[in-house]
Design a protein around this motif. Sequence first.
Motif, PDB file in Angstrom:
ATOM      1  N   LYS A 171       0.854  -1.156  -0.017  1.00  0.00           N
ATOM      2  CA  LYS A 171      -0.142   0.074  -0.017  1.00  0.00           C
ATOM      3  C   LYS A 171       0.759   1.368  -0.004  1.00  0.00           C
ATOM      4  CE  LYS A 171      -3.981   0.329   0.143  1.00  0.00           C
ATOM      5  NZ  LYS A 171      -4.737   0.208  -0.787  1.00  0.00           N
ATOM      6  N   TRP A 172       2.031   1.364   0.540  1.00  0.00           N
ATOM      7  CA  TRP A 172       2.879   2.345   0.680  1.00  0.00           C
ATOM      8  C   TRP A 172       3.373   2.736  -0.717  1.00  0.00           C
ATOM      9  CZ3 TRP A 172       3.789   6.669   3.429  1.00  0.00           C
ATOM     10  CH2 TRP A 172       5.087   7.136   3.282  1.00  0.00           C
ATOM     11  N   ASN A 173       3.941   1.496  -1.273  1.00  0.00           N
ATOM     12  CA  ASN A 173       4.539   1.559  -2.531  1.00  0.00           C
ATOM     13  C   ASN A 173       3.591   2.319  -3.543  1.00  0.00           C
ATOM     14  OD1 ASN A 173       6.961   0.967  -1.456  1.00  0.00           O
ATOM     15  ND2 ASN A 173       6.825  -1.470  -2.048  1.00  0.00           N
ATOM     16  N   ARG A 174       2.390   1.739  -3.348  1.00  0.00           N
ATOM     17  CA  ARG A 174       1.378   2.122  -4.215  1.00  0.00           C
ATOM     18  C   ARG A 174       0.504   3.411  -3.815  1.00  0.00           C
ATOM     19  NH1 ARG A 174      -0.880  -1.666  -7.659  1.00  0.00           N
ATOM     20  NH2 ARG A 174      -2.922  -0.779  -7.056  1.00  0.00           N
ATOM     21  N   ARG A 175       0.872   4.019  -2.938  1.00  0.00           N
ATOM     22  CA  ARG A 175      -0.114   5.129  -2.330  1.00  0.00           C
ATOM     23  C   ARG A 175      -0.355   6.233  -3.523  1.00  0.00           C
ATOM     24  NH1 ARG A 175       5.350   5.666  -0.936  1.00  0.00           N
ATOM     25  NH2 ARG A 175       6.345   7.823  -1.002  1.00  0.00           N
ATOM     26  N   PHE A 176       0.843   6.405  -4.378  1.00  0.00           N
ATOM     27  CA  PHE A 176       0.582   7.403  -5.367  1.00  0.00           C
ATOM     28  C   PHE A 176      -0.529   7.165  -6.567  1.00  0.00           C
ATOM     29  CE2 PHE A 176       4.961   8.525  -4.000  1.00  0.00           C
ATOM     30  CZ  PHE A 176       4.677   9.580  -3.380  1.00  0.00           C
ATOM     31  N   ILE A 177      -0.337   5.705  -6.858  1.00  0.00           N
ATOM     32  CA  ILE A 177      -1.184   5.228  -7.695  1.00  0.00           C
ATOM     33  C   ILE A 177      -2.741   5.141  -7.176  1.00  0.00           C
ATOM     34  CG2 ILE A 177      -1.944   2.904  -8.961  1.00  0.00           C
ATOM     35  CD1 ILE A 177       0.904   2.310  -9.488  1.00  0.00           C
ATOM     36  N   ASP A 178      -2.838   4.753  -5.935  1.00  0.00           N
ATOM     37  CA  ASP A 178      -3.935   4.527  -5.405  1.00  0.00           C
ATOM     38  C   ASP A 178      -4.597   5.970  -5.255  1.00  0.00           C
ATOM     39  OD1 ASP A 178      -4.026   2.016  -5.056  1.00  0.00           O
ATOM     40  OD2 ASP A 178      -3.125   2.004  -2.935  1.00  0.00           O
ATOM     41  N   ARG A 179      -3.888   7.093  -4.816  1.00  0.00           N
ATOM     42  CA  ARG A 179      -4.339   8.454  -5.102  1.00  0.00           C
ATOM     43  C   ARG A 179      -4.876   8.850  -6.406  1.00  0.00           C
ATOM     44  NH1 ARG A 179       0.531  11.021  -1.514  1.00  0.00           N
ATOM     45  NH2 ARG A 179       0.202   9.819   0.248  1.00  0.00           N
ATOM     46  N   PHE A 180      -4.003   8.502  -7.187  1.00  0.00           N
ATOM     47  CA  PHE A 180      -4.465   8.910  -8.519  1.00  0.00           C
ATOM     48  C   PHE A 180      -5.563   8.293  -8.962  1.00  0.00           C
ATOM     49  CE2 PHE A 180      -4.081   7.791 -13.154  1.00  0.00           C
ATOM     50  CZ  PHE A 180      -4.292   9.042 -13.807  1.00  0.00           C
ATOM     51  N   ALA A 181      -5.732   6.922  -8.871  1.00  0.00           N
ATOM     52  CA  ALA A 181      -6.840   6.156  -9.188  1.00  0.00           C
ATOM     53  C   ALA A 181      -8.428   6.549  -8.624  1.00  0.00           C
ATOM     54  CB  ALA A 181      -6.766   4.695  -8.797  1.00  0.00           C
ATOM     55  N   SER A 228      -4.360  -6.434  -9.663  1.00  0.00           N
ATOM     56  CA  SER A 228      -3.821  -5.258  -9.045  1.00  0.00           C
ATOM     57  C   SER A 228      -3.248  -4.141  -9.795  1.00  0.00           C
ATOM     58  CB  SER A 228      -2.992  -5.773  -7.777  1.00  0.00           C
ATOM     59  OG  SER A 228      -1.864  -6.327  -8.487  1.00  0.00           O
ATOM     60  N   SER A 229      -3.065  -4.354 -11.087  1.00  0.00           N
ATOM     61  CA  SER A 229      -2.704  -3.409 -11.958  1.00  0.00           C
ATOM     62  C   SER A 229      -3.339  -2.555 -12.555  1.00  0.00           C
ATOM     63  CB  SER A 229      -1.682  -4.241 -13.311  1.00  0.00           C
ATOM     64  OG  SER A 229      -1.016  -5.128 -12.854  1.00  0.00           O
ATOM     65  N   LEU A 230      -3.058  -1.261 -12.524  1.00  0.00           N
ATOM     66  CA  LEU A 230      -3.870   0.074 -13.084  1.00  0.00           C
ATOM     67  C   LEU A 230      -3.584   0.020 -14.267  1.00  0.00           C
ATOM     68  CD1 LEU A 230      -5.913   2.355 -12.444  1.00  0.00           C
ATOM     69  CD2 LEU A 230      -3.992   3.726 -12.003  1.00  0.00           C
ATOM     70  N   VAL A 231      -4.665   0.291 -15.046  1.00  0.00           N
ATOM     71  CA  VAL A 231      -4.528   0.494 -16.472  1.00  0.00           C
ATOM     72  C   VAL A 231      -5.406   1.851 -16.876  1.00  0.00           C
ATOM     73  CG1 VAL A 231      -5.265  -0.349 -18.660  1.00  0.00           C
ATOM     74  CG2 VAL A 231      -4.511  -2.065 -17.031  1.00  0.00           C
ATOM     75  N   PRO A 248       0.926   8.434 -12.624  1.00  0.00           N
ATOM     76  CA  PRO A 248       2.118   8.058 -11.693  1.00  0.00           C
ATOM     77  C   PRO A 248       2.772   6.844 -12.513  1.00  0.00           C
ATOM     78  CG  PRO A 248       0.090   7.225 -10.661  1.00  0.00           C
ATOM     79  CD  PRO A 248      -0.297   8.260 -11.960  1.00  0.00           C
ATOM     80  N   LYS A 249       4.203   6.664 -12.181  1.00  0.00           N
ATOM     81  CA  LYS A 249       4.809   5.610 -12.576  1.00  0.00           C
ATOM     82  C   LYS A 249       4.142   4.170 -12.052  1.00  0.00           C
ATOM     83  CE  LYS A 249       8.258   4.858  -8.989  1.00  0.00           C
ATOM     84  NZ  LYS A 249       9.642   4.982  -8.636  1.00  0.00           N
ATOM     85  N   ASP A 250       4.250   2.843 -12.959  1.00  0.00           N
ATOM     86  CA  ASP A 250       3.794   1.677 -12.639  1.00  0.00           C
ATOM     87  C   ASP A 250       2.525   1.626 -13.166  1.00  0.00           C
ATOM     88  OD1 ASP A 250       6.317   0.592 -11.776  1.00  0.00           O
ATOM     89  OD2 ASP A 250       5.709   1.108  -9.424  1.00  0.00           O
ATOM     90  N   THR A 251       1.797   2.689 -13.890  1.00  0.00           N
ATOM     91  CA  THR A 251       0.627   2.871 -14.527  1.00  0.00           C
ATOM     92  C   THR A 251       0.800   2.204 -15.871  1.00  0.00           C
ATOM     93  OG1 THR A 251      -0.140   4.587 -13.332  1.00  0.00           O
ATOM     94  CG2 THR A 251      -1.390   3.834 -15.243  1.00  0.00           C
ATOM     95  N   THR A 252      -0.047   1.403 -16.435  1.00  0.00           N
ATOM     96  CA  THR A 252       0.007   0.804 -17.860  1.00  0.00           C
ATOM     97  C   THR A 252      -0.939   1.662 -18.683  1.00  0.00           C
ATOM     98  OG1 THR A 252       0.568  -1.455 -17.289  1.00  0.00           O
ATOM     99  CG2 THR A 252      -0.705  -1.017 -19.276  1.00  0.00           C
ATOM    100  N   ILE A 253      -0.465   2.081 -19.712  1.00  0.00           N
ATOM    101  CA  ILE A 253      -1.555   3.027 -20.540  1.00  0.00           C
ATOM    102  C   ILE A 253      -1.990   2.076 -21.729  1.00  0.00           C
ATOM    103  CG2 ILE A 253      -1.629   5.059 -22.130  1.00  0.00           C
ATOM    104  CD1 ILE A 253      -0.857   5.752 -19.289  1.00  0.00           C
ATOM    105  N   PHE A 254      -3.322   2.273 -21.783  1.00  0.00           N
ATOM    106  CA  PHE A 254      -4.245   1.136 -22.636  1.00  0.00           C
ATOM    107  C   PHE A 254      -4.451   2.382 -23.626  1.00  0.00           C
ATOM    108  CE2 PHE A 254      -7.590  -1.796 -23.496  1.00  0.00           C
ATOM    109  CZ  PHE A 254      -6.826  -3.013 -23.294  1.00  0.00           C
TER     110      PHE A 254
END
Length: 529
Positions: free
Chosen positions: A42-52, A99-102, A418-424
Motif C-alpha cells: 500500500k505504501w509503494n502504491r500510495r501514489f497510484i491509489d491516490r491517482f486512481a 492489482s495493475s492499474l490500466v 504516476p509510474k507503474d501505470t499501464t497506458i491502454f
Amino acid sequence: MNVTFYTSPAYSNTLGEFWQTKVELVGYIIVIFLVIIWCRIKWNRRFIDRFAAKIPGPPSYPLIGSGLEFIGRSQDIMEKFIKLNEQYGPEPFKIWLGSSLVLNVTKPEYIQIILNNSNILDRGKLSDFLSCVLGEGLLTASVPTWKMHRRIISPFFNSSHINILMPIFNEKCTKFIRNLKKELRNPESFNIWDYVVSLSFDTICETALGYRRGTQDNDKSEYLDSMTKITEQVNARFTKPWLYPDIIFNIYGKITGLNQMYENLIKFTDKIIKEKKTQYAQKKKPDHSSLNLTRNGKKQRKVFLDALLELNDEGANFSKKYLRDEVLTIMSTGSESISLTTCFCILMLAIHQDIQEKVYDEIYRIMGGGDRIVTIEDTVKFVYLEQCIKETLRLYPVGPVILRHLHDDIKLSNYTIPKDTTIFIPILVTHRLAELYPNPLEYNPDNFDPEKVVNRHKYSFIPFSDGPRNCIGQKYVMLLMKVLLSTFLRNYSVHTKCKMSDIKLKLELAIKNVHGYQVTIRPRDRTPT
C-alpha cells in the motif's frame, strides 16, 4: 514383560499448552508478516491509489480487479469494452486488471504525447503474455533488446529493399488468382480467409526468410492451425487476471494443450533456421557460385535471416532462441496483419458495390484490360484503392490496442500519471470517435481524401502505432495489399449477402470477424463501368 510408561496429567497439560502457545506464536508471526507486506504494498502504491481515486472507471474487486467486466466469449468482451468507452467518454478512465492499474486513453492529443515520448517504450507485463506465442522478438522484447533488434531489422523494411520484392508479390498473387478459380463453380459463399492467409504466409516466408513453402497448395498448415489456437488461449489470459501468475498459466497450458501447440511452432521455425544455416555454410565454401543463384538464374537476394546469420558469424553470438523468436515474430505478425486487413477490405468492397466499381475503374484506367503485372509505378497511382485500405484499417485495425508501461510520472493535460501505470490506447475506439469521423460506423473511403486528412489530428489514425516504437513493416504490408487487391479486382468481382450490421468483432490478439469473411466471386469482363 510389559512396560507401562506413566505420564502425569500435569505434564500432558503442560506439553499441550506449550504446543498451543507455539502454534499461536507462529500464527501471530504470519499475520504480522502479512500485515507488513500489505502495508508495504500500500505504501509503494500510495501514489497510484491516490491517482486512481480521482479517475472514473468500472467497479473493482480484490484480486480480480475489474475482471467481472470481461467475462464471456471474445465477441462479448469486445462489445463490453466498446460500451465502457461509450459510457465514460473520450476522457481517460481506469480499469483494474488484477492489482495493475490500466488507464484507457483515446484522445489523439493525449496519444501523441505518450507515443512520442522516447522514455515510454516499454509495453509492460501484459505485453509479456505474448512471449508464449512470439518469444522475445521485436514486438515483445524489452526496450534495450528492442533497440538492438530494430537496428538490425530496419534495412530490410525500407522502401528500396521492399520495392525489389515486387516480382515475388506478383508471383504469389497470380497463384492466388489461379487457386480461387475453383470457387467460380461454387454457388455458395466461401470464407476467403483460408486463401488469403496462405498467400500472405507463403510470401512472408520467401521474402523475409528465404524459405519457399507452398502453403497455398495445402488445405491446412499445422503452423497456421497452431498459431490460431494459441492466440485464442493467450487471449483468455489477457481478460482473466487469475491466469496472470506464470505458474497457474503453465498448468492451464498443459490442460488446454497450449504447450504442444507451441512445440509445433518451434518445430517449423527450427526447420527454417536449420535449412538457412546449411545454405549459409555452403555459400562460405570456395566453390559456391551455383548456390548464389535463384531459381531464375539471377543473383540471390539477401533476406532478413541471411543478415542475422552473417552477423552471428561476425561475432554477434545470437542464440538459437533469439533467431527463433525473430522468425516467429515476422511470420506471425506479418501474415496476420496482411490477411486480416485484406479480408476485411474485400468484405467491405463486396458489401459496397458502388465503391468496388470505383476502385475497379481506377485500376482499369491505370493498367488497362491486359494481363500485365503490377509495377511500383502503378501502386503509387492507386490513390482511391489506398483510401479504401486505410478506411478498412480505420474501422478494423489489426492490433486493437497499444500498450505502454510508465517507469516515471508523466504529465498529460490536467493529469499527472504516476509510474507503474499501464497506458491502454484502444485504436479501434479512437478511429471511431464521431468528432473525428462523421458517421464513424459507416465505411467511407472519402474519409481519407487529402483535404479531410490534413484537417484532422495526425494521431486520429494510427493503425500501425506511431512514434519510435511503431510498426516496422507498414510499408511492406501496404505494398503487398495494393498488389494483391488490384490483382484480385482485375480478375474477379466480389459479392456477399453480409451487411455491415452482421459483422461481429471478437477481441483476440488481433480483431477478427466472428463469422469469417463469406463472399462469392464472378469473373471480370475487363471493362470499366
